[in-house]
Write a protein that holds these residues in place. Structure first.
Motif, mmCIF file in Angstrom:
data_model
loop_
_atom_site.group_PDB
_atom_site.id
_atom_site.type_symbol
_atom_site.label_atom_id
_atom_site.label_comp_id
_atom_site.label_asym_id
_atom_site.label_seq_id
_atom_site.Cartn_x
_atom_site.Cartn_y
_atom_site.Cartn_z
ATOM 1 N N ALA B 40 -1.023 6.227 4.910
ATOM 2 C CA ALA B 40 -0.817 4.897 5.506
ATOM 3 C C ALA B 40 -2.057 4.024 5.311
ATOM 4 C CB ALA B 40 -0.504 5.036 6.995
ATOM 5 N N PHE B 41 -3.226 4.637 5.417
ATOM 6 C CA PHE B 41 -4.496 3.922 5.235
ATOM 7 C C PHE B 41 -4.598 3.401 3.788
ATOM 8 C CE2 PHE B 41 -9.242 4.418 4.516
ATOM 9 C CZ PHE B 41 -9.605 3.303 5.243
ATOM 10 N N MET B 42 -4.267 4.261 2.820
ATOM 11 C CA MET B 42 -4.316 3.844 1.413
ATOM 12 C C MET B 42 -3.320 2.716 1.146
ATOM 13 S SD MET B 42 -5.587 4.215 -1.639
ATOM 14 C CE MET B 42 -6.123 5.756 -2.412
ATOM 15 N N VAL B 43 -2.114 2.839 1.675
ATOM 16 C CA VAL B 43 -1.102 1.795 1.460
ATOM 17 C C VAL B 43 -1.578 0.469 2.064
ATOM 18 C CG1 VAL B 43 1.241 1.069 2.095
ATOM 19 C CG2 VAL B 43 0.848 3.366 1.173
ATOM 20 N N THR B 44 -2.261 0.528 3.205
ATOM 21 C CA THR B 44 -2.812 -0.694 3.802
ATOM 22 C C THR B 44 -3.862 -1.322 2.879
ATOM 23 O OG1 THR B 44 -2.464 0.275 5.984
ATOM 24 C CG2 THR B 44 -3.869 -1.666 5.884
ATOM 25 N N ILE B 45 -4.689 -0.487 2.258
ATOM 26 C CA ILE B 45 -5.687 -1.007 1.305
ATOM 27 C C ILE B 45 -4.970 -1.664 0.116
ATOM 28 C CG2 ILE B 45 -7.491 -0.344 -0.358
ATOM 29 C CD1 ILE B 45 -8.278 1.907 1.598
#
Lengths: 90, 206
Positions: B40-45
Motif C-alpha cells: 500500500a505504501f509503494m502504491v501511494t508513492i
C-alpha cells in the motif's frame, strides 16, 4: 548516528517497539523500567519479537545471537533496554 | 490500470499508474513478508508520482503476487530476468526489492536497500520464531536462499530513514513500514519520497 549513551539506547528501544508494534506515541512514551512486555503486549508475538530484535540490531549497530534471546530479556522494558545497552555501549 | 508484460519465461501481470507519455519508473517491492507490509505504501508513492506527471509500473514477478508460479519454485535469477523485461528508464525499489532491480536503466533509486545476506539472516530468525519449516507462511526453496546470500544491490541513489545510520544520499523522517507487524501506510513519507523521486528524474533527464 549510533547511540553512545544509556538514554539514547532507551529511546532507540522505545522507538523500535513503537515502530514494529504500531503503538501510539503516548503508549510508547509511557513505558517505564518495570513495564511488562512479552506476554503483556498482545502485539508482541514471536514473529514481532523477531522484527524487534532485527530492528534493534540495525539501529544500534549490534548483533544479537539466537542463544542470547530468552524470556528474561523480553520480560520488561527495563530488561530489554539493559540487554541492548550492554551490547551497544561496550 | 492492470496490464501484463512478457519475459523469456512467460507472462505476468503488472499495475500501471500515471500518464501515457514521458519517462516510466519500474517499481520493485521487497521479497516475502515485507512485500505485504509495503504494498500500500509503494502504491501511494506511485500514485504520488502520477500526480507529479510521472508514469510507473509495479510488476508481479514470477512466484510473487498473482503469478501462476508456486512460491516454492521462485528463483532470484528468474525474478531479475522478469524485472529486466519490464520497459522503463528508471527503477525504484524498497528494501530487498533492490536485489530484484535488474536491467539496463538510466537510473536506480533505493529506499533502505537490504543486502541478501542480511535478508537470509532475518529469514532464519523468522523461521525459528515460527517453529516451522516455512518462513512465516512463505515457502522458500534452499536454492533461492543460496542465490540470496551472495546478492548485493547495484549502485543507486540511496534514501534511508533517519533511524538508519548507514550511508545514504538522503535521510528522511519516518517509521519503517516494512517492519510493521500489521501493514500500515504513511502518506506524509510517501509524498516526501515521491517529491525526491520526481526531482531526481528531472535531474537525470536534464
Amino acid at each position: 548516528m549510533l547511540p553512545d549513551g544509556k538514554l539514547e539506547v532507551e529511546n532507540a528501544v522505545r522507538a523500535v517497539l513503537r515502530d514494529v508494534l504500531g503503538l501510539s506515541e503516548a503508549r510508547a512514551a509511557a513505558f517505564r523500567e518495570g513495564t511488562p512486555l512479552f506476554g503483556a503486549l498482545p502485539e508482541l508475538d514471536s514473529l514481532a519479537v523477531a522484527g524487534v530484535l532485527t530492528e534493534l540490531e540495525d539501529r544500534l549497530g549490534i548483533l544479537i545471537e539466537d542463544d542470547e534471546v530468552d524470556g528474561e530479556m523480553l520480560e520488561t522494558f527495563g530488561a530489554l533496554t539493559e540487554f541492548a545497552a550492554a551490547k551497544a555501549l561496550k | 490500470m492492470i496490464d501484463h508484460y512478457d519475459w523469456p519465461g512467460g507472462r505476468e501481470a503488472m499495475m500501471r499508474f500515471g500518464p501515457a507519455g514521458g519517462p516510466v519508473v519500474v517499481a520493485a517491492l521487497p521479497l516475502f513478508e515485507e512485500a505485504n507490509r509495503t504494498r500500500a505504501f509503494m502504491v501511494t508513492i506511485l500514485r504520488g508520482l502520477a500526480s507529479r506527471g510521472i508514469a510507473s509500473a509495479l510488476p508481479d514477478l514470477p512466484g510473487q503476487g498473482e503469478s501462476l508460479l508456486p512460491t516454492g519454485a521462485a528463483r532470484l535469477a528468474a525474478m531479475r530476468n522478469a524485472f529486466a523485461a519490464v520497459p522503463g528508464a528508471y527503477t525504484i525499489a524498497i528494501r530487498s526489492g533492490a536485489l530484484l532491480d535488474a536491467g539496463a536503466r538510466k537510473g536506480r533509486w533505493h529506499l533502505a536497500p537490504q543486502p541478501g545476506a542480511d535478508l537470509v539472516r532475518e529469514l532464519e530468525r523468522v523461521r525459528q520464531a515460527g517453529e516451522a519449516e516455512d518462513f512465516a507462511g512463505n515457502i522458500i526453496s534452499p536454492e533461492f536462499l543460496v542465490e540470496l546470500v551472495g546478492a548485493e544491490p547495484d549502485p543507486a541513489r540511496v534514501v534511508r530513514l533517519e533511524s538508519d545510520a548507514r550511508p545514504a544520499d538522503l535521510t528522511v523522517p519516518g517509521a519503517p513500514q516494512w517492519r510493521r507487524a500489521e501493514p500500515d501506510n504513511d502518506l506524509v513519507l510517501a509524498a516526501l519520497l515521491a517529491d525526491d523521486i520526481a526531482a531526481w528524474i528531472r535531474a537525470c533527464e536534464g
